[in-house]
Design a protein around this motif. Structure first.
Motif, PDB file in Angstrom:
ATOM      1  N   GLU A  17      -3.253   8.090  -1.639  1.00  0.00           N
ATOM      2  CA  GLU A  17      -3.223   7.956  -0.188  1.00  0.00           C
ATOM      3  C   GLU A  17      -3.050   6.510   0.224  1.00  0.00           C
ATOM      4  O   GLU A  17      -3.650   5.599  -0.355  1.00  0.00           O
ATOM      5  CB  GLU A  17      -4.508   8.505   0.432  1.00  0.00           C
ATOM      6  CG  GLU A  17      -4.522   8.485   1.954  1.00  0.00           C
ATOM      7  CD  GLU A  17      -5.820   9.010   2.539  1.00  0.00           C
ATOM      8  OE1 GLU A  17      -5.766   9.759   3.533  1.00  0.00           O
ATOM      9  OE2 GLU A  17      -6.890   8.653   2.021  1.00  0.00           O
ATOM     10  N   HIS A  18      -2.205   6.291   1.205  1.00  0.00           N
ATOM     11  CA  HIS A  18      -2.063   4.987   1.862  1.00  0.00           C
ATOM     12  C   HIS A  18      -3.053   4.952   3.032  1.00  0.00           C
ATOM     13  O   HIS A  18      -3.011   5.800   3.922  1.00  0.00           O
ATOM     14  CB  HIS A  18      -0.623   4.813   2.363  1.00  0.00           C
ATOM     15  CG  HIS A  18      -0.490   3.813   3.471  1.00  0.00           C
ATOM     16  ND1 HIS A  18      -0.711   2.465   3.297  1.00  0.00           N
ATOM     17  CD2 HIS A  18      -0.147   3.972   4.789  1.00  0.00           C
ATOM     18  CE1 HIS A  18      -0.511   1.842   4.440  1.00  0.00           C
ATOM     19  NE2 HIS A  18      -0.172   2.729   5.365  1.00  0.00           N
ATOM     20  N   GLN A  19      -3.955   3.999   2.979  1.00  0.00           N
ATOM     21  CA  GLN A  19      -4.940   3.862   4.066  1.00  0.00           C
ATOM     22  C   GLN A  19      -5.176   2.383   4.286  1.00  0.00           C
ATOM     23  O   GLN A  19      -5.648   1.674   3.400  1.00  0.00           O
ATOM     24  CB  GLN A  19      -6.249   4.570   3.733  1.00  0.00           C
ATOM     25  CG  GLN A  19      -7.299   4.415   4.834  1.00  0.00           C
ATOM     26  CD  GLN A  19      -8.508   5.295   4.580  1.00  0.00           C
ATOM     27  OE1 GLN A  19      -8.386   6.455   4.221  1.00  0.00           O
ATOM     28  NE2 GLN A  19      -9.686   4.733   4.755  1.00  0.00           N
ATOM     29  N   GLY A  26       2.217  10.745   7.899  1.00  0.00           N
ATOM     30  CA  GLY A  26       0.943  10.073   8.131  1.00  0.00           C
ATOM     31  C   GLY A  26       0.562  10.048   9.591  1.00  0.00           C
ATOM     32  O   GLY A  26       1.267  10.557  10.459  1.00  0.00           O
ATOM     33  N   THR A  27      -0.584   9.434   9.869  1.00  0.00           N
ATOM     34  CA  THR A  27      -1.107   9.330  11.234  1.00  0.00           C
ATOM     35  C   THR A  27      -1.493   7.895  11.545  1.00  0.00           C
ATOM     36  O   THR A  27      -1.822   7.116  10.641  1.00  0.00           O
ATOM     37  CB  THR A  27      -2.337  10.226  11.431  1.00  0.00           C
ATOM     38  OG1 THR A  27      -3.364   9.824  10.513  1.00  0.00           O
ATOM     39  CG2 THR A  27      -1.999  11.690  11.222  1.00  0.00           C
ATOM     40  N   HIS A  28      -1.419   7.553  12.823  1.00  0.00           N
ATOM     41  CA  HIS A  28      -1.888   6.268  13.333  1.00  0.00           C
ATOM     42  C   HIS A  28      -3.019   6.534  14.320  1.00  0.00           C
ATOM     43  O   HIS A  28      -2.927   7.445  15.141  1.00  0.00           O
ATOM     44  CB  HIS A  28      -0.767   5.529  14.063  1.00  0.00           C
ATOM     45  CG  HIS A  28       0.161   4.803  13.148  1.00  0.00           C
ATOM     46  ND1 HIS A  28       1.130   3.955  13.602  1.00  0.00           N
ATOM     47  CD2 HIS A  28       0.269   4.809  11.793  1.00  0.00           C
ATOM     48  CE1 HIS A  28       1.805   3.456  12.577  1.00  0.00           C
ATOM     49  NE2 HIS A  28       1.308   3.966  11.472  1.00  0.00           N
ATOM     50  N   LEU A  49      -5.213   2.058  12.416  1.00  0.00           N
ATOM     51  CA  LEU A  49      -5.563   2.661  11.130  1.00  0.00           C
ATOM     52  C   LEU A  49      -4.427   3.595  10.735  1.00  0.00           C
ATOM     53  O   LEU A  49      -4.151   4.581  11.409  1.00  0.00           O
ATOM     54  CB  LEU A  49      -6.873   3.441  11.239  1.00  0.00           C
ATOM     55  CG  LEU A  49      -7.229   4.320  10.024  1.00  0.00           C
ATOM     56  CD1 LEU A  49      -7.374   3.480   8.758  1.00  0.00           C
ATOM     57  CD2 LEU A  49      -8.510   5.120  10.288  1.00  0.00           C
ATOM     58  N   ASP A  50      -3.741   3.252   9.654  1.00  0.00           N
ATOM     59  CA  ASP A  50      -2.592   4.022   9.169  1.00  0.00           C
ATOM     60  C   ASP A  50      -3.011   4.771   7.910  1.00  0.00           C
ATOM     61  O   ASP A  50      -3.468   4.156   6.938  1.00  0.00           O
ATOM     62  CB  ASP A  50      -1.434   3.071   8.868  1.00  0.00           C
ATOM     63  CG  ASP A  50      -0.152   3.822   8.520  1.00  0.00           C
ATOM     64  OD1 ASP A  50      -0.133   5.060   8.662  1.00  0.00           O
ATOM     65  OD2 ASP A  50       0.822   3.159   8.104  1.00  0.00           O
ATOM     66  N   ARG A  51      -2.849   6.095   7.924  1.00  0.00           N
ATOM     67  CA  ARG A  51      -3.166   6.931   6.752  1.00  0.00           C
ATOM     68  C   ARG A  51      -1.969   7.832   6.461  1.00  0.00           C
ATOM     69  O   ARG A  51      -1.431   8.464   7.372  1.00  0.00           O
ATOM     70  CB  ARG A  51      -4.411   7.782   7.007  1.00  0.00           C
ATOM     71  CG  ARG A  51      -5.634   6.968   7.377  1.00  0.00           C
ATOM     72  CD  ARG A  51      -6.839   7.837   7.615  1.00  0.00           C
ATOM     73  NE  ARG A  51      -7.273   8.488   6.393  1.00  0.00           N
ATOM     74  CZ  ARG A  51      -8.354   9.274   6.311  1.00  0.00           C
ATOM     75  NH1 ARG A  51      -9.078   9.484   7.395  1.00  0.00           N
ATOM     76  NH2 ARG A  51      -8.695   9.832   5.170  1.00  0.00           N
ATOM     77  N   SER A  75       0.828  -1.203   0.000  1.00  0.00           N
ATOM     78  CA  SER A  75       0.000   0.000   0.000  1.00  0.00           C
ATOM     79  C   SER A  75       0.867   1.260   0.000  1.00  0.00           C
ATOM     80  O   SER A  75       0.570   2.232  -0.705  1.00  0.00           O
ATOM     81  CB  SER A  75      -0.926  -0.014   1.220  1.00  0.00           C
ATOM     82  OG  SER A  75      -1.713   1.144   1.282  1.00  0.00           O
ATOM     83  N   ARG A 134       0.331  10.227   3.145  1.00  0.00           N
ATOM     84  CA  ARG A 134       0.486  10.778   1.799  1.00  0.00           C
ATOM     85  C   ARG A 134       1.934  11.230   1.612  1.00  0.00           C
ATOM     86  O   ARG A 134       2.644  11.502   2.589  1.00  0.00           O
ATOM     87  CB  ARG A 134      -0.438  11.989   1.570  1.00  0.00           C
ATOM     88  CG  ARG A 134      -1.917  11.667   1.450  1.00  0.00           C
ATOM     89  CD  ARG A 134      -2.725  12.938   1.345  1.00  0.00           C
ATOM     90  NE  ARG A 134      -4.137  12.678   1.159  1.00  0.00           N
ATOM     91  CZ  ARG A 134      -4.754  12.656  -0.021  1.00  0.00           C
ATOM     92  NH1 ARG A 134      -4.055  12.885  -1.127  1.00  0.00           N
ATOM     93  NH2 ARG A 134      -6.048  12.411  -0.100  1.00  0.00           N
TER      94      ARG A 134
END
Length: 512
Positions: free
Chosen positions: A164-166, A201-203, A182-184, A153, A186
């Motif tokens: 976006e990686h989600q 990104g954020t976790h 949940l990993d998001r 991803s 860019r």
């Protein structure tokens, strides 16, 4: 964030340089013009000219120094302002991340350095100092079964295949367990050639959500297994009666396939026996009005082959989150065989098993109703009491089997000669009774005589080839103002029966 403030700083700083440079050039030009004018036109003394020329150079140096310090002061002010705004922005970002419990990571793709905030570490049970800033350590945290998909991803974003990686995957905690994350992310910066150089990104911890989702999935799976495998017919029906879900047992009960019930948009109205439909529609209306939440009912379905299936329905109302009626869950039991047994028991309770006509109890019940109706409408009604002559001798000489055959034959003869409204019953032994509604005395005597004559003319063949001739003695009575209850009328007809027997049998006697 830094890029935005840096750009604002550069734009402001460049404008100030241009402004101060123009002032410096203007002041220098004026200074040189003034000095040159004095040197050329006013100063002829070489000594004075020399000192004036030195003053010119000193002035130029002073102007240059003033420009330098002005630029330096402006730069320091602008830098302080930019740093202050950047600090405020970073503080706001940290508050937002802390308030939303978001772990943050920022990766330099050129150096491989990855920076994370404290929430990212605490999410897995670590302190920020425990976490090394490299991507390899991140992949070590990811569950082995999820690692390949997570990298795929991320690579899809780096290669520009997606923006976006989600992804939700499992990460190992300090205690050795796993949390769902949940990993998001860019790509936040690319070089002039479009190659990614920075990714952020954020976790967020979605373990509780995932556990709830899994519990809901398991609950739905259990419901589905119960729904499909139970021996009871199950269906989910819309408030308009359409079948939304059905199991195989329900299909077996109705004779329709699942596809016929669902794809052809069948409804319970089309399957329900017309005589049973109104009451169920009334109950459905009460459901929709919120008056009831469940009910049980017995009714009939018309199966696909046209046969009738008796069913017992247990119906419950499903509501949405706003407590509004949504659909019905119906458990359907096929009670056709039970109903058949019930009807057979009722028949046995009412019908004489030997002659297949009403027994004494059922006859008396029917006769009571008929006499009450005759009194209500002022109609004539007659009652006949009948007894087989010399029946005891038949039993004694030819056996009870022959006697049973005589009883059955006499009952058949009478049934064949009477109207549908007439009531025939066996009171016991060889004694019968008949109620003739809307029948006067003359008509009753005529019916009694025809019955006596038909039986007398009948020859009954026994199994061993022996022929029997049977006769009847009959007493007739009418309901009168003095004889209005059943026992009284039957008692009067019974007197006529005894008189008929006393008069030689095979006779009809009216008793008034």
């Amino acid at each position: 964030m830094k890029g935005r403030f840096g750009k604002q700083y550069r734009n402001g700083f460049d404008g100030s340089i241009k402004k101060l440079t123009l002032i410096f050039l203007g002041a220098t030009a004026v200074w040189f013009l003034v000095i040159e004018l004095l040197l050329i036109r006013l100063i002829s003394d070489p000594v004075r000219w020399y000192w004036l020329n030195i003053a010119k150079d000193i002035g130029f140096i002073v102007l240059g120094a003033g420009l330098f310090f002005a630029l330096l002061r402006h730069y320091v002010n602008e830098q302080s302002k930019c740093i202050s705004e950047l600090a405020q922005s970073e503080e706001s970002l940290h508050r937002i991340l802390a308030g939303s419990q978001l772990g943050f990571w920022d990766g330099n793709l050129l150096t491989g350095e990855v920076k994370r905030n404290a929430i990212w570490a605490e999410m897995l049970g670590y302190s920020l100092d425990d976490i090394a800033f490299n991507t390899q350590q991140w992949s070590d945290f990811v569950h082995p079964d999820d690692r390949e998909a997570a990298w795929e991803s991320i690579h899809a974003v780096l290669e520009g295949r997606t923006e976006e990686h989600q992804m939700i995957y499992r990460m190992r905690t300090r205690e050795g367990g796993y949390k769902w994350i949940l990993d998001r992310a860019r790509v936040t910066r690319r070089d002039a050639h479009g190659n990614p150089i920075r990714m952020s990104g954020t976790h967020s911890d979605v373990t509780k959500l995932k556990v709830a989702e899994e519990a809901l999935k398991n609950s739905e799976e259990r419901f589905r297994r119960i729904f499909e495998t139970t021996g009871v017919g199950m269906s989910q029906e819309g408030l308009d009666g359409r079948f939304l879900l059905v199991n195989d047992t329900f299909c077996h009960v109705t004779g329709y396939s699942r596809e016929e019930l669902l794809n052809q948009k069948k409804n319970f109205q089309s399957l329900t026996h017309p005589d049973d439909l109104p009451i169920q529609l009334q109950l459905l209306e009460r459901f929709c009005q919120g008056e009831i939440n469940r009910y049980d009912i017995e009714k009939r379905y018309i199966r696909k082959d046209g046969s009738v299936a008796w069913v017992k329905l247990s119906i419950a109302l499903l509501k949405d989150s706003d407590d509004n009626p949504m659909s019905l869950i119906v458990a359907t039991q096929d009670i056709t065989r039970l109903k058949g047994l019930q009807q057979e028991l009722e028949l046995r309770a009412h019908i004489d098993y030997l002659t297949e006509i009403p027994n004494r109890r059922y006859f008396m019940e029917l006769a009571e109703h008929e006499l009450a109706r005759a009194q209500r409408y002022g109609n004539d009604v007659a009652i006949l009491m009948l007894d087989i002559d010399y029946f005891k001798q038949v039993n004694d000489q030819y056996g009870h089997k022959a006697g049973d055959k005589v009883l059955h034959k006499i009952a058949n003869i009478m049934q064949g000669m009477l109207r549908e409204v007439d009531i025939l019953g066996r009171l016991g032994g060889e004694e019968f009774a008949i109620v003739l509604p809307q029948t006067n005395r003359a008509m009753a005597m005529e019916v009694a005589e025809r019955l006596r004559s038909r039986v007398a003319d009948t020859v009954l063949m026994l199994d061993d080839g022996i022929s029997l001739s049977i006769t009847l003695s009959i007493g007739v009575a009418m309901m009168t103002p003095q004889l209005v209850d059943l026992d009284s009328v039957i008692g009067q007809a019974d007197k006529g029966l005894y008189q008929a027997k006393a008069g030689g049998r095979n006779n009809v006697v009216f008793s008034a």
